[in-house]
Design a protein around this motif. Structure first.
Motif, short mmCIF file in Angstrom:
data_model
loop_
_atom_site.label_atom_id
_atom_site.label_comp_id
_atom_site.label_asym_id
_atom_site.label_seq_id
_atom_site.Cartn_x
_atom_site.Cartn_y
_atom_site.Cartn_z
N LYS A 105 0.91 -1.24 -0.15
CA LYS A 105 -0.03 0.01 -0.11
C LYS A 105 0.76 1.34 -0.16
O LYS A 105 0.89 2.14 0.98
CB LYS A 105 -0.98 -0.07 1.07
CG LYS A 105 -1.89 -1.04 1.20
CD LYS A 105 -3.00 -1.00 2.25
CE LYS A 105 -3.73 -2.29 2.41
NZ LYS A 105 -4.94 -2.07 3.15
N TRP A 158 0.55 3.97 -1.57
CA TRP A 158 -0.06 5.12 -1.52
C TRP A 158 -0.17 5.74 -0.05
O TRP A 158 -0.42 6.98 0.22
CB TRP A 158 -1.35 5.11 -1.95
CG TRP A 158 -2.12 3.87 -1.60
CD1 TRP A 158 -2.91 3.78 -0.51
CD2 TRP A 158 -2.33 2.60 -2.10
NE1 TRP A 158 -3.71 2.72 -0.26
CE2 TRP A 158 -3.23 1.87 -1.15
CE3 TRP A 158 -1.55 1.88 -3.33
CZ2 TRP A 158 -3.51 0.45 -1.54
CZ3 TRP A 158 -2.04 0.66 -3.37
CH2 TRP A 158 -2.93 -0.13 -2.73
N ILE A 196 -0.88 6.04 -6.76
CA ILE A 196 -2.30 5.76 -7.20
C ILE A 196 -2.76 4.63 -6.16
O ILE A 196 -2.25 3.61 -6.29
CB ILE A 196 -2.59 5.53 -8.44
CG1 ILE A 196 -2.31 6.91 -9.37
CG2 ILE A 196 -4.04 5.05 -8.74
CD1 ILE A 196 -2.01 6.36 -10.81
N ARG A 197 -3.81 5.05 -5.32
CA ARG A 197 -4.44 3.90 -4.38
C ARG A 197 -5.11 2.93 -5.63
O ARG A 197 -6.10 3.10 -6.02
CB ARG A 197 -5.19 4.80 -3.71
CG ARG A 197 -6.26 3.73 -2.86
CD ARG A 197 -7.22 4.72 -1.90
NE ARG A 197 -6.59 5.32 -0.79
CZ ARG A 197 -6.56 5.05 0.42
NH1 ARG A 197 -7.31 3.86 0.88
NH2 ARG A 197 -5.83 5.59 1.32
N LYS A 198 -4.54 1.96 -5.77
CA LYS A 198 -5.06 0.86 -6.50
C LYS A 198 -4.18 -0.43 -6.28
O LYS A 198 -3.19 -0.45 -6.78
CB LYS A 198 -4.65 1.41 -8.06
CG LYS A 198 -5.11 0.50 -9.13
CD LYS A 198 -4.80 1.24 -10.47
CE LYS A 198 -4.83 0.14 -11.64
NZ LYS A 198 -6.18 -0.27 -11.95
N ILE A 209 -8.28 7.66 -14.28
CA ILE A 209 -7.60 6.47 -13.83
C ILE A 209 -8.39 5.30 -13.89
O ILE A 209 -9.46 5.33 -13.75
CB ILE A 209 -7.17 6.79 -12.42
CG1 ILE A 209 -6.26 7.93 -12.28
CG2 ILE A 209 -6.57 5.61 -11.52
CD1 ILE A 209 -6.07 8.40 -10.70
N ARG A 210 -7.63 4.27 -14.38
CA ARG A 210 -7.98 2.76 -14.60
C ARG A 210 -8.50 2.07 -13.12
O ARG A 210 -7.63 1.71 -12.30
CB ARG A 210 -7.41 2.10 -15.33
CG ARG A 210 -7.93 0.74 -15.70
CD ARG A 210 -6.73 -0.14 -16.27
NE ARG A 210 -6.81 0.02 -17.74
CZ ARG A 210 -7.63 -0.59 -18.86
NH1 ARG A 210 -8.27 -1.53 -18.32
NH2 ARG A 210 -7.55 -0.24 -20.19
N LYS A 211 -9.74 2.55 -12.86
CA LYS A 211 -10.08 2.18 -11.17
C LYS A 211 -11.22 2.15 -10.91
O LYS A 211 -12.07 3.02 -11.10
CB LYS A 211 -9.63 3.41 -10.22
CG LYS A 211 -9.53 2.88 -8.80
CD LYS A 211 -8.75 3.99 -7.98
CE LYS A 211 -9.18 4.11 -6.47
NZ LYS A 211 -8.76 3.10 -5.82
N ARG A 221 -8.44 10.81 2.09
CA ARG A 221 -7.27 10.72 1.29
C ARG A 221 -7.31 10.37 -0.31
O ARG A 221 -8.23 9.90 -0.63
CB ARG A 221 -6.45 9.58 1.96
CG ARG A 221 -6.23 10.07 3.54
CD ARG A 221 -5.29 8.91 4.14
NE ARG A 221 -3.99 9.12 3.88
CZ ARG A 221 -3.14 8.37 4.58
NH1 ARG A 221 -3.17 7.42 5.45
NH2 ARG A 221 -1.73 8.48 4.00
N THR A 222 -6.37 10.83 -0.81
CA THR A 222 -6.44 10.80 -2.50
C THR A 222 -6.91 9.40 -3.11
O THR A 222 -6.63 8.50 -2.57
CB THR A 222 -4.78 11.10 -2.78
OG1 THR A 222 -4.24 12.11 -2.50
CG2 THR A 222 -4.92 11.21 -4.48
N LEU A 223 -8.02 9.50 -3.89
CA LEU A 223 -8.32 8.71 -4.42
C LEU A 223 -9.53 7.53 -3.57
O LEU A 223 -9.54 6.57 -4.01
CB LEU A 223 -7.53 7.68 -5.41
CG LEU A 223 -6.95 8.38 -6.56
CD1 LEU A 223 -5.84 7.78 -7.21
CD2 LEU A 223 -8.22 8.67 -7.54
#
Lengths: 574, 574
Positions: free
Chosen positions: A290, A292, A299-301, B299-301, B552-554
């Motif tokens: 993690k 992010w 990117i949170r992915k 973003i691919r999410k 938090r981001t995303l």
């Protein structure tokens, strides 16, 4: 009086030499005219058969044997450290060497496994080498800049913490070109890294140290960075696998870099290895931590097993459809590169996949806008960085070091802008305004939109109901060229500008019979003519032939899975 | 002779008026001194009781009744179109009106449901209003610039295609300030949008038209954009819910915009609605269309139900821990805003959650670096855009329109840079170099890193084993101020610079008894003193009181889920 930059280099070189264990110095080096030294480490007499066994193993075997205790972390770290030092003596691939730190860490990991019966993480005990710009607390990250000698980072890069949390052992850093903005590897401090397949050829750059080290199996996984091809070019030139992920999947925070603040076409960190499994193991382990949570630009992915199972590509059922890029409309690749593409096409078709021709959409405009964005502030960046010691900014990567150094400071690499000799930061004819830079960003965005449309439009030609699943592209219009002759990163840069992930797959080697010079074709450009004229198979003897598989933004999982399909198809045919 | 900019405006206004159905003109307008006109639409006599019922319904009810055929798309579109036209006559919130196009679309959707028994998509039949900058083929996107009158887009924005694919009905576009870079809503073409809760107050901006329209229930979901607060400020000022997602989740491609190419702190599109469900329905539907296939910056999410179930927040079990920001260290909020924060804290604690004080980390530096990045090329952008017609660049949002127009062209809003009267694009004292801009980007990145560290470090104070789950922050240090008095977007901009998603939740309204002026405190700054002095509860009568929940981001999914928790807690207490 402040020391000259040459004095600083001499002092740093002595400190580097002191980190090399004496007992690992090669008793004799190969003769200078032995260009291919890839088998030298095994025959050097320094490695035990177990150490040869360990270092020849791929990451899957290494991780399994480390996890089940067949090999200890200390054994594995010793083997790779030794072989890295051998590789260094053959190709000059290392910068910082910290084997004591690594051995202490390996011993801790062995203790942990013994005490708990469990691995410390998915990379338990695996040595990982790092491009010089990745910082460890207390170890210099000069990045080949004399002006940065003596700057000791106060903390680790986020990636270092993430890799250690995943169980990895860090032991060496690897060589780069000054500024990082060269597709070869030479700097004033550490000198030149050569290609182990043919030492008269470049290892590529900017992650050239990693390319040479991994190719010589001095590292199971190396971490490079790629802003215009810097992972893929050395991977291809040295004959190993390399992944440039989309930006934002691997944490970059805490690394030193060139052109900092140039956020439009950012550099991305990624793995180099001798197998696709190695690339996958790295990506999965890093994302699994993690990152992010620690790096605002990640990117949170999560790692997506469903994407890896090709959920967005019909799960691979009924075969995939690849687009193949024979040339970019500007420079036609040399015969071995074209043969590599044909070989991939045949292997994929034999494995039940479809391959269609891919029309490049404005590739020249795309890489030119990339260069123009970098150039917008590049000369000031170089000036401000090198000014403290007066070290010359390199203007060439040619073999004669004196040629390199006598060049005036005010000339920059081709494709870069000139720094006037009276350069004053913030002024000068090559300083463009922020607004002008914004217009370049806008033009880039519009080209990205066009490429998305171009890709989507291919759905009509694939027969799968989907657009092409991935592209197969040259990595460069040539295989590893002689030092100073790597004139173009356009085949890689185009995917950076588009931010498409790309994975390099070794396909073949230059064959003196199969790769003969062809009759001249109708030249696409002046560059095409020059490239045609530069070809002679004898120059490129033993150079690896590779392709890159290119996917869509943030499709790392699918790119890895599709590269496995290509790799397997090639091995069936082999 | 080319028409003057005033002539162009007059012609455009006539064309706008022609799009308003005569039968929907209000027979009489409320008296000028009736400031709160929120209940006027129901009593206007133009809406049937069914139309009132439809337009008062929340998105969950609307979607259910559209899907099961209780209400047809034509009925729902008619009701919202009518009410939007009423809202426009009360607040001047619309720009482009295309009800014929909407009715045709609604009829198609009704046909589809009848023929197939299935909805066309998750937003089947739901009218959605769009901020003016979102383009539909053949309909102007002037964005309040006279110079853009007569430019008819040749294609839809990606979002338009995505929303229509999801079954939505598009029917109106909404007002903005010239340049978009104001937190109020006024431009030379369409004039000013006022606040329906109190017409002497601003609707906020830049998505002020959406704020007023949604508050008057002339739209169930409006799409705004937010580069420094432009969704959240109108949402808070008008008393509705609004989400600024992280950049890259909602497709922006094909919209017109200010500061194009300024990619460091980009604007993000997001929804405004009368319920959190409305925001969620929008996000889920848009992301469900895989917009990354059509817009290179998305973003691919996928929409992540596990994140929505608070997988990264202990699944909410044992309660969450919120950090509450009482002030940013620079300007203390007015009494109603502080009361709103206290109310949220009490409600959360009463519902079993923990609330701890949040220390702002360098907020002033963060929003100042944001302004400096925008300012780097802003004056050239305004100049180049307005030059074709000579329309004045606005220098104020004060109530007296003549004041606004007599200002010289060479003066820009506070917090922007000055354009010298002899301005030549690419030169001038306020033109910074690309390299200087890069240094600002770098400073911003470093501040983002510090904030990530600051957030992570809160784990020691929460008692949950996690860092704070979200922040509760003011949206501004005041509720909706009088026209021309919205002096600061700092409480919103800080989260844009950090790229944190933030969701506005209405909490209360100004109460003349509870929100009395307090004795002066020790002022934090000159701005704080000025803000203190500006307060008098009578000025802000009926203004909504809101907070923003910041994640938090995303983390859009978790932000929505946590906002639902806050909203439910407030409703228990209500």
């Amino acid at each position: 009086m402040a020391p000259t930059w040459r004095q600083l280099v001499a002092e740093k070189k002595l400190r580097q030499e002191a980190t090399i264990p004496n007992e690992w110095i090669l008793p004799s080096l190969p003769p200078k005219d032995q260009l291919n030294i890839t088998t030298f480490p095994e025959s050097s007499g320094l490695l035990s058969s177990k150490e040869i066994d360990i270092t020849q193993s791929h990451v899957d075997v290494l991780l399994a044997n480390l996890a089940n205790g067949t090999w200890t972390a200390v054994e594995v770290t010793t083997a790779f450290s030794k072989r890295a030092i051998i590789a260094h003596q053959l190709t000059n691939c290392l910068t910082e060497i910290f084997i004591d730190r690594a051995m202490a860490r390996a011993a801790e990991l062995d203790e942990h496994l013994k005490a708990t019966g469990k691995v410390a993480g998915p990379l338990h005990g695996l040595p990982i080498s790092l491009k010089d710009q990745i910082s460890l607390k207390g170890i210099e990250s000069t990045m080949g800049y004399v002006s940065w000698i003596g700057k000791f980072p106060e903390q680790n890069s986020v990636l270092v913490d993430v890799l250690e949390a995943a169980g990895a052992v860090l032991y060496v850093k690897t060589n780069v070109p000054q500024t990082l903005m060269w597709p070869e590897t030479y700097n004033h401090i550490f000198g030149r890294t050569v290609n182990p397949n043919n030492r008269s050829l470049t290892s590529g750059g900017s992650s050239g140290g990693e390319g040479a080290l991994v190719a010589l199996r001095g590292s199971p996984i190396g971490v490079g960075s790629d802003i215009g091809g810097s992972i893929r070019i050395p991977s291809a030139f040295c004959g190993v696998y390399g992944l440039r992920p989309s930006t934002g999947r691997v944490p970059y925070s805490g690394c030193v870099n060139s052109l900092e603040g140039q956020d439009s076409i950012p550099s991305a960190l990624g793995p180099i290895s001798n197998s696709i499994f190695g690339l996958k193991a790295f990506m999965k382990a890093v994302i699994g931590q993690k990152p992010w949570l620690y790096d605002p630009l990640v990117i949170r992915k999560a790692w997506d097993e469903d994407a890896y199972a090709l959920a967005d590509h019909g799960r691979g059922e009924g075969g995939l459809c690849f687009g193949i890029l024979w040339d970019d409309g500007d420079v036609r690749p040399h015969p071995p590169v074209l043969r590599g593409l044909r070989k991939v096409k045949e292997a994929l078709e034999a494995s039940g996949h479809k391959v269609i021709d891919w029309t490049p959409h404005k590739h020249k405009e795309i890489y030119e806008i990339g260069f123009s964005i970098w150039a917008s502030g590049l000369s000031e960046d170089y000036y401000v960085t090198t000014e403290p010691t007066g070290e010359p900014v390199l203007t060439s990567m040619t073999l004669d070091e004196e040629d390199v150094l006598t060049a005036a400071k005010d000339v920059l690499p081709a494709n870069a802008v000139l720094v006037p000799s009276t350069f004053v930061p913030g002024s000068g004819p090559n300083t463009v305004s922020a607004y002008t830079l914004w217009q370049r960003h806008k033009a880039k965005r519009d080209l990205r939109q066009e490429y998305v449309n171009h890709w989507q439009a291919s759905a009509g030609r694939t027969g799968t109901g989907r657009p092409v699943d991935a592209l197969i592209s040259p990595v460069a219009p040539f295989v590893a060229p002689p030092h100073g002759k790597n004139t173009s990163a356009n085949y890689t840069l185009v995917w950076n500008v588009l931010d498409y992930p790309a994975l390099v797959i070794p396909v073949s080697r230059v064959d003196q019979e199969l790769d003969t010079k062809q009759p001249a074709h109708k030249f696409l450009s002046e560059d095409d003519k020059a490239n045609y004229e530069a070809y002679d198979p004898a120059i490129y003897r033993d150079a690896p032939v590779s392709v890159q598989l290119v996917g869509r933004t943030l499709e790392e999982e699918a790119v890895i899975a599709m590269a496995e399909i290509v790799d397997a198809a090639l091995k069936v045919g082999a």
